[in-house]
Design an enzyme around this catalytic site. Structure first.
Site, PDB file in Angstrom:
ATOM      1  N   SER A   1      14.186 -53.515 -30.055  1.00 28.47           N
ATOM      2  CA  SER A   1      15.115 -53.867 -31.136  1.00 28.47           C
ATOM      3  C   SER A   1      14.453 -53.756 -32.506  1.00 28.47           C
ATOM      4  O   SER A   1      15.145 -53.625 -33.522  1.00 28.47           O
ATOM      5  CB  SER A   1      15.669 -55.284 -30.937  1.00 28.47           C
TER       6      SER A   1
ATOM      7  N   SER B   1      -1.356 -55.228 -26.238  1.00 26.58           N
ATOM      8  CA  SER B   1      -2.078 -56.482 -26.376  1.00 26.58           C
ATOM      9  C   SER B   1      -2.227 -56.794 -27.866  1.00 26.58           C
ATOM     10  O   SER B   1      -1.265 -56.711 -28.623  1.00 26.58           O
ATOM     11  CB  SER B   1      -3.438 -56.378 -25.677  1.00 26.58           C
TER      12      SER B   1
ATOM     13  N   TYR C   1      -0.960 -67.788 -28.749  1.00 32.79           N
ATOM     14  CA  TYR C   1      -0.853 -66.326 -28.782  1.00 32.79           C
ATOM     15  C   TYR C   1      -2.095 -65.670 -28.173  1.00 32.79           C
ATOM     16  O   TYR C   1      -1.993 -64.839 -27.263  1.00 32.79           O
ATOM     17  CB  TYR C   1      -0.650 -65.854 -30.220  1.00 32.79           C
TER      18      TYR C   1
ATOM     19  N   LYS D   1      -2.591 -63.242 -24.772  1.00 35.24           N
ATOM     20  CA  LYS D   1      -3.105 -61.882 -24.852  1.00 35.24           C
ATOM     21  C   LYS D   1      -4.422 -61.731 -24.082  1.00 35.24           C
ATOM     22  O   LYS D   1      -4.696 -60.663 -23.523  1.00 35.24           O
ATOM     23  CB  LYS D   1      -3.278 -61.467 -26.318  1.00 35.24           C
TER      24      LYS D   1
END
Length: 341
Positions: free
Chosen positions: A47, A176, A190, A194
């Protein structure tokens, strides 16, 4: 005896076939555009950001693209379809929320049917970002972060791998971050997500090498995308739920979580004035296309991408050397060596 490399491993499984590009073992030259004709590519999170520009780039290079996004119908899907129609691009927009295993399985099965078999490339791009001290992240925030950034790619890979294994070829690309290799204080969950994605991707790379499948980990630096707007929304929602007994220890950080979404025009101006402003989100799909243009067996496991900031590169090299050393004498060491050498 010939030294074992990933190229000889893949050749042994029958997948050392014609490369995307005519060059033997190298990416297409900078002056030449990679040829992706005949390749089917499914991308999550198209998107906006890397996913959207990637869908358009791969289609313009000749690929059959399955651009997936959640919450259809939505204006972003209509816009992508219009561009595809106007430019006569092979882009099919499909619904996919990586947090829904049922929808992941159904959409990938549909894409495989439309592609006439296994996907050539799966790009796990969908992800979420929001910061703040670890203590203030409740289980709702943790579940959302890990469900999207870690379990989401696991779902899509499990859905796509059986057909790839049966065909003995395919490439899985996981987006990543620099923060998949180092930690920034106040970055919330976060970096942990990752780090998990990096480890899962590397382990998978060793395990699928005998099946002729390659894994590519892309590690972007900072780029001007809409991630800041989404990040502000997620942080506001989190800040509203933090109990005082947790918030009291981090007054300044929690106050920053409550900041309103940034004005896109001001963000664009600030980006243009900073070193990061020299970066363009198209760098990410360009890097992916460049690697896809390499001969099977010669593609790297990791690729750091940013015109200015790539602090993870020395970490990647140290990690590679340590992994190779640990693999010596291991029953599965042959696959580690095949991937990392």
């Amino acid at each position: 005896m010939e030294e074992l490399t990933r190229r000889t491993v893949l050749a042994g499984t029958g997948t050392l076939v014609a490369a995307f590009a005519a060059s033997a073992g190298n990416a297409a030259s900078p002056a030449a555009k990679p040829d992706l004709k005949g390749k089917s590519i499914l991308i999550t999170g198209t998107s906006s950001g890397f996913g959207r520009v990637g869908a358009l780039l791969y289609a313009r290079l000749g690929a059959q693209v399955f651009a997936t996004m959640r919450n259809l119908p939505r204006p972003e899907a209509d816009e992508l379809r219009k561009i595809a129609k106007d430019e006569k691009l092979d882009i099919t927009v499909l619904p996919l929320d990586v947090r829904s295993e049922a929808q992941v399985n159904a959409t990938i099965a549909q894409a495989e049917k439309l592609a006439g078999g296994a996907l050539d490339v799966l790009v796990n791009n969908a992800g979420v970002v929001f910061g703040g001290p670890v203590e203030v992240h409740d289980m709702e925030a943790a579940q959302f972060a890990f469900d999207t950034n870690v379990f989401g790619p696991l779902r899509t890979m499990r859905a796509a791998l059986p057909a790839m294994r049966a065909r003995k070829s395919g490439v899985i690309v996981n987006i990543s971050s620099q923060q998949g290799r180092f930690v920034m204080a106040g970055g919330g969950l976060y970096a942990p997500t990752k780090f998990a994605l990096e480890a899962m991707s590397e382990q998978l790379a060793y395990e699928v090498a005998p099946h002729g499948i390659e894994v590519l980990i892309i590690e972007p630096g900072g780029y001007p995308t809409s991630v800041g707007i989404n990040r502000a929304r997620y942080q506001n929602e989190l800040a509203a739920r933090i109990p005082e007994r947790h918030a009291s220890g981090y007054a300044e950080q929690v106050a920053r979580l409550k900041a309103p979404p940034p004005d896109p025009a001001r963000v664009a101006a600030a980006m243009a004035a900073s070193p990061m402003g020299r970066s363009d989100p198209i760098d990410i799909p360009n890097a992916i296309a460049e690697v896809l243009a390499m001969t099977p067996g010669s593609r790297p496991l990791r690729r750091a991408v940013h015109p200015v900031s790539r602090p993870q590169e020395p970490i990647n090299e140290v990690s590679r050397q340590v992994q190779l050393k640990l693999a010596e004498g291991s029953p599965n060491g042959v696959w580690v060596k095949a991937v990392l050498d």
